[in-house]
Write a protein that holds these residues in place. Sequence first.
Motif, PDB file in Angstrom:
ATOM      1  N   ASP A   1       0.750  -1.031  -0.421  1.00 23.57           N
ATOM      2  CA  ASP A   1       0.023   0.220  -0.190  1.00 23.57           C
ATOM      3  C   ASP A   1       1.065   1.437  -0.099  1.00 23.57           C
ATOM      4  O   ASP A   1       2.410   1.360   0.741  1.00 23.57           O
ATOM      5  CB  ASP A   1      -1.361   0.188   1.552  1.00 23.57           C
ATOM      6  CG  ASP A   1      -1.552   0.735   1.296  1.00 23.57           C
ATOM      7  OD1 ASP A   1      -4.153   0.641   1.002  1.00 23.57           O
ATOM      8  OD2 ASP A   1      -2.528   2.149   1.008  1.00 23.57           O
ATOM      9  N   LEU A   2       0.528   2.704  -0.384  1.00 24.78           N
ATOM     10  CA  LEU A   2       0.460   3.637  -0.442  1.00 24.78           C
ATOM     11  C   LEU A   2       1.090   4.129   0.860  1.00 24.78           C
ATOM     12  O   LEU A   2       1.381   5.195   0.901  1.00 24.78           O
ATOM     13  CB  LEU A   2       0.357   4.572  -1.778  1.00 24.78           C
ATOM     14  CG  LEU A   2       0.603   3.817  -3.335  1.00 24.78           C
ATOM     15  CD1 LEU A   2      -0.402   4.903  -4.193  1.00 24.78           C
ATOM     16  CD2 LEU A   2       2.245   4.001  -3.136  1.00 24.78           C
ATOM     17  N   SER A   3      -0.256   4.169   1.517  1.00 24.94           N
ATOM     18  CA  SER A   3      -0.792   4.402   3.078  1.00 24.94           C
ATOM     19  C   SER A   3       0.731   4.555   3.932  1.00 24.94           C
ATOM     20  O   SER A   3       0.099   2.621   3.837  1.00 24.94           O
ATOM     21  CB  SER A   3      -1.637   4.531   3.206  1.00 24.94           C
ATOM     22  OG  SER A   3      -1.780   4.559   4.356  1.00 24.94           O
ATOM     23  N   GLU A   4       1.530   4.652   4.646  1.00 29.42           N
ATOM     24  CA  GLU A   4       2.382   4.521   5.777  1.00 29.42           C
ATOM     25  C   GLU A   4       1.401   3.979   6.962  1.00 29.42           C
ATOM     26  O   GLU A   4       1.823   3.685   7.756  1.00 29.42           O
ATOM     27  CB  GLU A   4       3.896   5.161   6.387  1.00 29.42           C
ATOM     28  CG  GLU A   4       4.635   4.803   4.625  1.00 29.42           C
ATOM     29  CD  GLU A   4       4.975   4.250   4.698  1.00 29.42           C
ATOM     30  OE1 GLU A   4       5.480   3.777   5.780  1.00 29.42           O
ATOM     31  OE2 GLU A   4       5.733   4.020   3.709  1.00 29.42           O
ATOM     32  N   GLU A   5       0.473   4.728   6.995  1.00 26.01           N
ATOM     33  CA  GLU A   5      -0.525   4.276   8.037  1.00 26.01           C
ATOM     34  C   GLU A   5      -1.015   3.355   7.683  1.00 26.01           C
ATOM     35  O   GLU A   5      -1.797   2.569   9.105  1.00 26.01           O
ATOM     36  CB  GLU A   5      -1.248   5.485   8.010  1.00 26.01           C
ATOM     37  CG  GLU A   5      -1.359   7.477   9.039  1.00 26.01           C
ATOM     38  CD  GLU A   5      -1.234   7.879   7.402  1.00 26.01           C
ATOM     39  OE1 GLU A   5      -0.363   9.094   7.791  1.00 26.01           O
ATOM     40  OE2 GLU A   5      -0.761   7.936   6.368  1.00 26.01           O
TER      41      GLU A   5
ATOM     42  N   THR B   1     -10.343  11.089   3.832  1.00 28.05           N
ATOM     43  CA  THR B   1      -8.852  11.632   3.519  1.00 28.05           C
ATOM     44  C   THR B   1      -8.508  10.847   5.355  1.00 28.05           C
ATOM     45  O   THR B   1      -7.160  11.700   5.299  1.00 28.05           O
ATOM     46  CB  THR B   1      -9.123  12.898   4.241  1.00 28.05           C
ATOM     47  OG1 THR B   1     -10.254  12.823   5.687  1.00 28.05           O
ATOM     48  CG2 THR B   1     -10.434  13.430   2.991  1.00 28.05           C
ATOM     49  N   ASP B   2      -8.831  10.521   5.843  1.00 30.11           N
ATOM     50  CA  ASP B   2      -7.779   9.877   7.283  1.00 30.11           C
ATOM     51  C   ASP B   2      -7.263   8.770   6.833  1.00 30.11           C
ATOM     52  O   ASP B   2      -8.424   7.116   7.670  1.00 30.11           O
ATOM     53  CB  ASP B   2      -8.525   9.581   8.474  1.00 30.11           C
ATOM     54  CG  ASP B   2      -7.466   9.801  10.297  1.00 30.11           C
ATOM     55  OD1 ASP B   2      -6.610   9.087   9.585  1.00 30.11           O
ATOM     56  OD2 ASP B   2      -8.621   9.923  10.511  1.00 30.11           O
ATOM     57  N   LYS B   3      -7.077   7.855   5.913  1.00 27.77           N
ATOM     58  CA  LYS B   3      -5.528   6.833   6.258  1.00 27.77           C
ATOM     59  C   LYS B   3      -5.972   5.891   7.761  1.00 27.77           C
ATOM     60  O   LYS B   3      -5.328   4.822   7.500  1.00 27.77           O
ATOM     61  CB  LYS B   3      -4.138   6.471   5.666  1.00 27.77           C
ATOM     62  CG  LYS B   3      -5.150   7.469   4.154  1.00 27.77           C
ATOM     63  CD  LYS B   3      -5.874   6.254   3.162  1.00 27.77           C
ATOM     64  CE  LYS B   3      -6.336   7.708   1.811  1.00 27.77           C
ATOM     65  NZ  LYS B   3      -7.400   6.678   1.163  1.00 27.77           N
ATOM     66  N   SER B   4      -5.320   6.137   8.499  1.00 31.28           N
ATOM     67  CA  SER B   4      -5.662   5.631   9.441  1.00 31.28           C
ATOM     68  C   SER B   4      -6.649   5.114  10.120  1.00 31.28           C
ATOM     69  O   SER B   4      -6.815   4.307  11.196  1.00 31.28           O
ATOM     70  CB  SER B   4      -5.374   6.586  11.131  1.00 31.28           C
ATOM     71  OG  SER B   4      -5.683   8.035  11.255  1.00 31.28           O
ATOM     72  N   GLN B   5      -8.107   5.345   9.980  1.00 32.35           N
ATOM     73  CA  GLN B   5      -8.780   5.052   9.396  1.00 32.35           C
ATOM     74  C   GLN B   5      -9.356   3.714   9.243  1.00 32.35           C
ATOM     75  O   GLN B   5      -8.668   3.447   8.444  1.00 32.35           O
ATOM     76  CB  GLN B   5     -10.097   5.709  10.011  1.00 32.35           C
ATOM     77  CG  GLN B   5     -10.031   7.002  10.448  1.00 32.35           C
ATOM     78  CD  GLN B   5      -9.752   6.890  11.817  1.00 32.35           C
ATOM     79  OE1 GLN B   5     -10.800   5.942  12.833  1.00 32.35           O
ATOM     80  NE2 GLN B   5     -10.116   8.154  13.129  1.00 32.35           N
TER      81      GLN B   5
END
Length: 352
Positions: A207-211, A339-343
């Motif tokens: 995945d591109l998202s580090e979160e 918007t919030d990839k940590s969720q």
Amino acid sequence: MKAVRIYGAKDIRVEDIDIADPKPDQVQIKIKYCGICGSDLHAYTDGAGLPMKSHPVTGRKVPITLGHEFSGEVAQVGSAVDNFQVGDRVVVEPGIACGKCANCRAGKYNLCLNMHVEDGANCLGFSDDGGMAEFANIDSTFVYKLPDTLDLKTGALTEPTAVAYEAIKKSGLIAGQTVAIMGAGPIGLLTGLLAKTMNSTQVFISDLSEERLAKAQELGLKTLNPSKVDVNEEIRKEVPDGVDITFECAGAQPTLDTAFQITRRGGILQVVAIFGKPATIKLSFATVQGLNINTVFGYNNSFPQVIGMINNHQDLFKKLITNELGFDQAIEGIKSLATDKSQVKIMISPEL
């Protein structure tokens, strides 16, 4: 009762509505938790899956009560129901099907022939009222008791986990095989979690998202960020021939291309995501490689197994619940998924 209702794109309202007593074959459930799904986001942003005219099976059209990932306690029991009683802790399988077509009679009700319509999805929360409310009346056939050892919040993960489990079933995954997952959103993470608990020897996730990758690491998965490494090269350092099964859970052309690269010759490419745009497949490459390309839609006859798997690995599944909100915060919770990839999984509760 209060309910989160959708009227169309960018039109969600928290309203007071009436609820009838359950029909003879229904149970009425007092909702405790309802997860927000990415499909709820798409319903909000562009009206995807909403019936703007009378649905051919349910007869419903907007407004509809949102929510299809929910758990609760039985509050009333219909006169023809004898396998539930008030107080039972339950989860709901939210699929809608006619029950009469050839696919339904064969047990493949997720592929109901009468639910293939442009105007409305085959799911509660889209084509009929769902669980983002204080109460819901549900056909008892699609209600499942939770074991005493499984709490209602974690139990509400049953529906999205069933999506991942259906992909696992379709792929034919067995213990000892190697797996790669494209996309570390909720379904990708759940697919990786199931593969790990089913004793896959290697489970990679990209995945591109580090979160999102940080959450994957919490689950014990091997993470790869394609903006930082060559995913194919990194995987083949550990699995030279490529992985046995690749699960495409991102729904994008670049991840699909990578999926072809990293799957071993004669392996399986299991498409889980629904692509929002047309995708190109190099069919001649797939043919020469002997790849088996599978698709999957929804799930059938999986809830009992999934409930058992969640119950056996609760500590891992609990890590996927990242927030809890009340009805008045539901709209912001739905928007935050964009918007919030940590969720990962936000739970809505009538009691907050």
